[in-house]
Design a protein around this motif. Structure first.
Motif, PDB file in Angstrom:
ATOM      1  N   PHE A  37       0.963  -1.153   0.328  1.00 28.94           N
ATOM      2  CA  PHE A  37      -0.124  -0.042  -0.248  1.00 28.94           C
ATOM      3  C   PHE A  37       1.063   1.248   0.240  1.00 28.94           C
ATOM      4  N   GLU A  38       1.706   1.247   1.167  1.00 25.26           N
ATOM      5  CA  GLU A  38       2.921   2.605   0.721  1.00 25.26           C
ATOM      6  C   GLU A  38       3.384   3.246  -0.386  1.00 25.26           C
ATOM      7  N   ARG A  39       4.089   2.055  -0.437  1.00 27.08           N
ATOM      8  CA  ARG A  39       4.947   1.434  -2.197  1.00 27.08           C
ATOM      9  C   ARG A  39       3.522   2.509  -3.199  1.00 27.08           C
ATOM     10  N   PHE A  40       2.700   1.790  -2.871  1.00 23.74           N
ATOM     11  CA  PHE A  40       1.712   2.185  -4.220  1.00 23.74           C
ATOM     12  C   PHE A  40       0.883   3.990  -3.994  1.00 23.74           C
ATOM     13  N   LYS A  41       1.145   4.589  -3.116  1.00 25.10           N
ATOM     14  CA  LYS A  41       0.611   5.795  -2.711  1.00 25.10           C
ATOM     15  C   LYS A  41       1.721   6.262  -2.858  1.00 25.10           C
ATOM     16  N   GLU A  42       3.277   5.820  -3.055  1.00 22.38           N
ATOM     17  CA  GLU A  42       4.607   7.052  -2.842  1.00 22.38           C
ATOM     18  C   GLU A  42       4.371   7.034  -4.349  1.00 22.38           C
ATOM     19  N   GLU A  43       4.802   6.175  -4.895  1.00 24.08           N
ATOM     20  CA  GLU A  43       4.539   6.017  -6.415  1.00 24.08           C
ATOM     21  C   GLU A  43       3.395   7.011  -7.472  1.00 24.08           C
ATOM     22  N   VAL A  44       2.069   6.551  -6.761  1.00 22.99           N
ATOM     23  CA  VAL A  44       1.156   7.503  -7.583  1.00 22.99           C
ATOM     24  C   VAL A  44       1.313   8.824  -6.903  1.00 22.99           C
ATOM     25  N   ARG A  45       2.265   9.442  -5.835  1.00 21.11           N
ATOM     26  CA  ARG A  45       2.415  10.805  -5.519  1.00 21.11           C
ATOM     27  C   ARG A  45       3.459  11.441  -6.306  1.00 21.11           C
ATOM     28  N   MET A  46       4.732  10.260  -6.571  1.00 23.30           N
ATOM     29  CA  MET A  46       5.235  10.613  -7.478  1.00 23.30           C
ATOM     30  C   MET A  46       5.410  10.722  -9.044  1.00 23.30           C
ATOM     31  N   GLY A  47       3.859  10.762  -9.400  1.00 25.04           N
ATOM     32  CA  GLY A  47       3.402  11.192 -10.202  1.00 25.04           C
ATOM     33  C   GLY A  47       2.956   9.952 -11.494  1.00 25.04           C
ATOM     34  N   LYS A  48       3.564   8.626 -11.211  1.00 23.48           N
ATOM     35  CA  LYS A  48       2.522   7.789 -11.878  1.00 23.48           C
ATOM     36  C   LYS A  48       1.125   7.122 -12.131  1.00 23.48           C
ATOM     37  N   THR A  49       0.617   7.052 -12.951  1.00 23.30           N
ATOM     38  CA  THR A  49      -0.977   6.697 -12.954  1.00 23.30           C
ATOM     39  C   THR A  49      -1.146   5.628 -12.057  1.00 23.30           C
ATOM     40  N   ALA A  50      -1.756   5.272 -12.067  1.00 20.68           N
ATOM     41  CA  ALA A  50      -2.755   4.179 -10.808  1.00 20.68           C
ATOM     42  C   ALA A  50      -2.308   2.675 -11.554  1.00 20.68           C
ATOM     43  N   ARG A  51      -2.411   2.566 -13.192  1.00 23.75           N
ATOM     44  CA  ARG A  51      -2.005   1.354 -14.006  1.00 23.75           C
ATOM     45  C   ARG A  51      -0.722   1.251 -13.633  1.00 23.75           C
ATOM     46  N   SER A  52       0.413   2.185 -14.025  1.00 18.89           N
ATOM     47  CA  SER A  52       1.589   1.896 -13.689  1.00 18.89           C
ATOM     48  C   SER A  52       2.536   2.158 -12.703  1.00 18.89           C
ATOM     49  N   ALA A  53       1.623   2.440 -11.522  1.00 18.54           N
ATOM     50  CA  ALA A  53       2.053   1.921 -10.232  1.00 18.54           C
ATOM     51  C   ALA A  53       2.074   1.154  -9.678  1.00 18.54           C
ATOM     52  N   SER A  54       0.559   0.321  -9.609  1.00 25.83           N
ATOM     53  CA  SER A  54      -0.401  -0.639  -8.944  1.00 25.83           C
ATOM     54  C   SER A  54       1.178  -2.126  -9.359  1.00 25.83           C
ATOM     55  N   ARG A  55       1.537  -2.141 -10.856  1.00 26.96           N
ATOM     56  CA  ARG A  55       2.736  -3.332 -11.219  1.00 26.96           C
ATOM     57  C   ARG A  55       4.123  -3.004 -10.300  1.00 26.96           C
ATOM     58  N   SER A  56       4.450  -2.092 -11.009  1.00 31.94           N
ATOM     59  CA  SER A  56       6.317  -1.717  -9.976  1.00 31.94           C
ATOM     60  C   SER A  56       5.869  -1.449  -8.655  1.00 31.94           C
ATOM     61  N   SER A  57       4.804  -0.424  -7.794  1.00 36.78           N
ATOM     62  CA  SER A  57       4.775  -0.757  -6.582  1.00 36.78           C
ATOM     63  C   SER A  57       5.087  -1.943  -5.706  1.00 36.78           C
ATOM     64  N   THR A  58       3.823  -2.778  -6.531  1.00 42.48           N
ATOM     65  CA  THR A  58       3.527  -4.527  -6.186  1.00 42.48           C
ATOM     66  C   THR A  58       4.783  -5.212  -5.807  1.00 42.48           C
ATOM     67  N   ARG A  59       5.369  -5.330  -7.565  1.00 40.53           N
ATOM     68  CA  ARG A  59       6.506  -6.178  -7.411  1.00 40.53           C
ATOM     69  C   ARG A  59       8.067  -5.662  -6.615  1.00 40.53           C
ATOM     70  N   HIS A  60       8.089  -3.964  -6.205  1.00 38.72           N
ATOM     71  CA  HIS A  60       9.494  -3.511  -5.495  1.00 38.72           C
ATOM     72  C   HIS A  60       8.581  -4.418  -3.550  1.00 38.72           C
ATOM     73  N   ALA A  61       7.096  -4.017  -3.418  1.00 36.15           N
ATOM     74  CA  ALA A  61       7.551  -4.530  -2.440  1.00 36.15           C
ATOM     75  C   ALA A  61       7.259  -5.483  -2.278  1.00 36.15           C
ATOM     76  N   LEU A  62       6.759  -7.121  -3.144  1.00 35.67           N
ATOM     77  CA  LEU A  62       7.019  -8.669  -2.935  1.00 35.67           C
ATOM     78  C   LEU A  62       8.178  -8.193  -2.620  1.00 35.67           C
ATOM     79  N   GLY A  63      10.039  -8.022  -3.551  1.00 41.67           N
ATOM     80  CA  GLY A  63      10.916  -8.239  -3.066  1.00 41.67           C
ATOM     81  C   GLY A  63      11.239  -7.907  -1.390  1.00 41.67           C
ATOM     82  N   THR A  64      11.031  -6.864  -0.944  1.00 42.84           N
ATOM     83  CA  THR A  64      11.463  -6.719   0.313  1.00 42.84           C
ATOM     84  C   THR A  64      10.607  -7.330   1.719  1.00 42.84           C
TER      85      THR A  64
END
Length: 445
Positions: A346-373
């Protein structure tokens, strides 16, 4: 396979696992076996005392463990266990035992090894044991019959006459057990084998038939060789049994603990109340802080809980798991770990959206990075739990096991369910109603 098909497959898979787990959990009150500290019973540590002037050896402890295991099995207690503790003690746990005093007496008495005329055993008992020994020789697992009832068969020689029993190998590689008796035993053994060539003689420990070899020839010098289709381990166990009739150690109950079922039930109830209160606080926090995503975390935690408990129910069906209070603690701790995984996404998704990504783009990259962590953090915890599980004994093993299982279930739910739902919501709902998910209007467009 396109992304939509991948999402549908992931949800179908986790849905199937959840339904099967829920089915395994039914009825909840009996689906998971309970350990000694919950259903009550007896826990005792038996400490070996060698004879004066002698030193305790590993072989003596092997014999003591064999005797105690036979006696525990004879008590007919399910989920009972006998574990070596240190170099001179055995930890015996008897969940659900009602006559603790009688069990202690049975465990601490001297072993009784007998040589029995197999023809004297009642036909019904002999048939059961013949079938069991045949299956055992063929390497097939089967239930062991009840011990022979004392007085219903003819015992002509006691185990106190056995001086030693050792494993050796004949020419050709056949494994045999060589038995040497004292002079009194040799005389009785010689008389019996002289008139019993071609007949079977049973070796019986505490009523449990260990072997039933056939007499091939008269044995007059007290030196007997038992042959058969032994493995090295089976021959070693038989040798230990033969020597156990003259057990050179005394087993004393150095510590015994009787757990009442009422106390165990109260402890479980208090633990469940504490867990539910903690879960309620976590759910309230998630909904307050993450709003729509917080509600999603509720569903993720529910799927996670059903999955973990369903696996525990499955293991209980195969007598491979019994839930103890430390095991409950492991489950509660793993719920916290599962909540952490959701928060990272959730936090990674919100952070990437605030950085200017669209929700669709942020959902895939943020969940991938969060899962790695999450995988990295969970791996460290898993290794710690694995170390505890490998060195601990008793209920502490249950804590480590439920924690490890919780980590596996957490990652499964995070990958198949939480990540998939975030991606699906980002494609359709989040950009239309960002406030529901804790975003400002315009952030997720």
């Amino acid at each position: 396979m396109d992304p939509k098909q991948q999402n549908a497959l992931a949800l179908a898979l986790i849905g199937t696992l959840a339904v099967v787990s829920a089915w395994l959990l039914w009825p909840l009150s009996t689906s998971i076996d309970k350990g000694l500290d919950i259903q009550g019973g007896l826990s005792v540590i038996l400490t070996a005392k060698p004879m004066p002037g002698q030193t305790l050896t590993a072989e003596q402890m092997d014999r003591a463990e064999t005797i105690i295991t036979n006696r525990v099995n004879g008590l007919g207690v399910s989920e009972a266990s006998v574990q070596r503790q240190g170099t001179d003690s055995l930890l015996v746990q008897l969940p659900g035992i009602k006559d603790a005093e009688g069990a202690l007496k049975a465990l601490g008495s001297t072993g009784r090894l007998e040589f029995v005329d197999w023809a004297s055993v009642p036909a019904s008992e002999k048939a059961d044991w013949d079938a069991y020994l045949t299956a055992a020789n063929q390497g097939k697992a089967t239930d062991r019959p009840k011990p022979l009832v004392e007085g219903t068969y003819e015992s002509f020689l006691g185990g106190e006459t056995v001086k030693n029993a050792v494993v050796s190998t004949r020419e050709g590689g056949q494994i045999v057990v060589n038995v040497e008796m004292d002079s009194a035993g040799a005389k009785i053994w010689g008389d019996y084998t002289t008139k019993s060539v071609g007949k079977q003689v049973a070796i019986v420990l505490d009523g449990v038939v260990q072997s039933a070899p056939t007499v091939n020839e008269p044995i007059l010098d007290g030196s007997t060789q038992i042959s058969g289709s032994f493995t090295a381990e089976e021959a070693k166990q038989l040798a230990a049994v033969l020597e156990s009739g003259a057990l050179p150690v005394t087993l004393e109950a150095s510590e015994s603990r009787v757990v009442g079922p009422t106390l165990g039930a109260q402890s479980l109830q208090q633990g469940l109340i504490a867990g539910l209160v903690g879960l309620g606080v976590v759910c309230a926090f998630m909904a307050l802080f993450y709003r729509g995503f917080g509600v999603l975390s509720w569903v993720s935690l529910a799927v996670f809980s059903v999955l973990e408990l369903g696996i525990l129910a499955l293991l209980s069906r195969f007598n491979m798991f019994a839930l103890s209070l430390p095991g409950v603690a492991g489950i509660v701790l793993s719920i916290g770990i599962a909540a952490d995984s959701s928060i990272l996404m959730f936090e990674r998704f919100k952070e990437e959206v605030r950085m200017g990504k669209t929700a669709r783009s942020a959902s895939r990259s943020s969940t991938r990075h969060a899962l790695g962590t999450s995988i990295t953090a969970d791996f460290v915890t898993f290794i710690s739990a694995l170390v505890i599980w490998s060195v601990a004994i008793g209920p502490v093993k249950g804590f480590a096991f439920t924690l490890m299982l919780g980590i596996v279930c957490d990652l499964t739910v995070a990958i198949l369910f939480t990540r998939t739902i975030i991606i699906m919501l980002a494609e359709s709902v989040v950009s239309k109603m960002p406030g529901i998910f804790g975003l400002r209007a315009g952030d997720a467009s």
